[in-house]
Design an enzyme around this catalytic site. Structure first.
Site: not given
Ligand SMILES: NC(=O)c1ccc[n+]([C@@H]2O[C@H](COP(=O)([O-])OP(=O)(O)OC[C@H]3O[C@@H](n4cnc5c(N)ncnc54)[C@H](OP(=O)(O)O)[C@@H]3O)[C@@H](O)[C@H]2O)c1
Length: 264
Positions: A152, A139, A60
């Site tokens: 966020y 982001s 975490d």
């Molecule tokens: N999707 C979008 O539209 C978007 C846009 C801009 C930026 N982002 C950024 O891209 C990154 C990845 O996002 P995503 O879209 O791929 O989201 P996602 O599919 O929800 O994946 C998030 C990842 O972060 C991990 N995570 C969450 N909380 C955690 C914690 N406390 N400790 C360790 N791992 C943790 C989750 O794994 P577990 O739950 O197994 O821990 C998962 O592997 C994030 O930083 C997000 O803010 C996403």
């Protein structure tokens, strides 16, 4: 990226998992971290099938000890760290005044911002040795305000301030800092986003079929890592928005509001 020792936080799903698969295909040595062991192992299994050496660390990132363990896992398995990708993150979808318990903003800050700070702190001595790479997955909400995303956006702006400052401190060290600013990417992040009651909203308000795929997003990140780019603003709307913000900030507020209302 062949033989490059890459730590990816948040590698159990979404962009992090996709990044792991693409880097595995390029022969990187991977250290994958997240909380969900089963999903993490599934991603690791796919990467191993592609020929990559992989270790997983259940962690975490809101806990400094866990971040220390991620870096230790890399050093024990591979003897060094070449790249740290600070990707783990969580989101929210609620207007500030509707939030029942403000501690959800603290949690978001600990995961998105402090998680990156902790991992960076423990990886940096090794990255100095390898003249490596630091990557921050921020982001567009790290550069502009977005309604329903107060906490966020604050955490992602914090990442920007931290890594832009650190980049200057690291000048001449051989360690490069790459910041990534994606727009909407189709992943499960919205379903898990905290709603007004702090619980996952479960149904994405975004038209997931109309936004960038995790595969395309990861491909662009890999190129930026390979080229040690300073920053990548992913979408044309995002690039235009940052220029427009200087000239007509109220117009950017309206564009951000419309993007949230229309879910794309
Ligand atoms: N999707 C979008 O539209 C978007 C846009 C801009 C930026 N982002 C950024 O891209 C990154 C990845 O996002 P995503 O879209 O791929 O989201 P996602 O599919 O929800 O994946 C998030 C990842 O972060 C991990 N995570 C969450 N909380 C955690 C914690 N406390 N400790 C360790 N791992 C943790 C989750 O794994 P577990 O739950 O197994 O821990 C998962 O592997 C994030 O930083 C997000 O803010 C996403």
């Amino acid at each position: 990226m062949k033989d490059n020792v890459v730590i990816i936080t948040g590698a159990s799903k979404g962009i992090g998992a996709e990044l792991a698969r693409q880097l595995a295909a390029k022969g990187a040595k991977l250290v994958l971290a997240a909380r969900s062991e089963k999903e993490l192992e599934a991603v690791a299994g796919e990467c191993r099938k592609a020929g990559a050496a992989v270790v997983t660390v259940k962690a975490d990132v809101a806990e400094e000890r866990d971040c220390q363990a991620i870096v230790a896992g890399a050093v024990i398995a591979f003897g060094r760290v070449d790249t740290l990708v600070n990707n783990a993150g969580m989101s929210m979808w609620a207007r500030f005044e509707d939030i029942e318990d403000v501690s959800v903003l603290e949690r978001i800050m600990r995961v998105n911002y402090m998680g990156a700070v902790y991992c960076t702190r423990h990886a940096l001595p090794h990255l100095r040795e390898s003249r490596g790479r630091l990557v921050g997955i921020s982001s567009l909400a790290g550069r502009v305000g977005v309604p329903t995303r107060t906490g966020y956006a604050a955490s992602k702006h914090a990442m920007t301030g931290f890594f832009d400052s650190l980049r200057i401190e690291l000048e001449g060290s051989g360690v490069d800092v790459t910041m990534i600013y994606p727009g909407f990417v189709s992943t499960g992040i919205r379903e898990n986003a905290a709603g007004p009651d702090g619980k996952p909203i479960k149904v994405s308000p975004v038209k997931e079929g109309e936004v960038m795929s995790a595969g395309d997003c990861a491909r662009r990140i890999v190129v930026a890592m390979e080229r040690r780019e300073r920053e990548v603003v992913m979408t044309a709307r995002g690039k235009m928005g940052l220029w427009l913000k200087l000239l007509a900030p109220a117009m950017i507020d309206r564009i951000a509001k419309r993007a949230v209302e229309q879910g794309r």
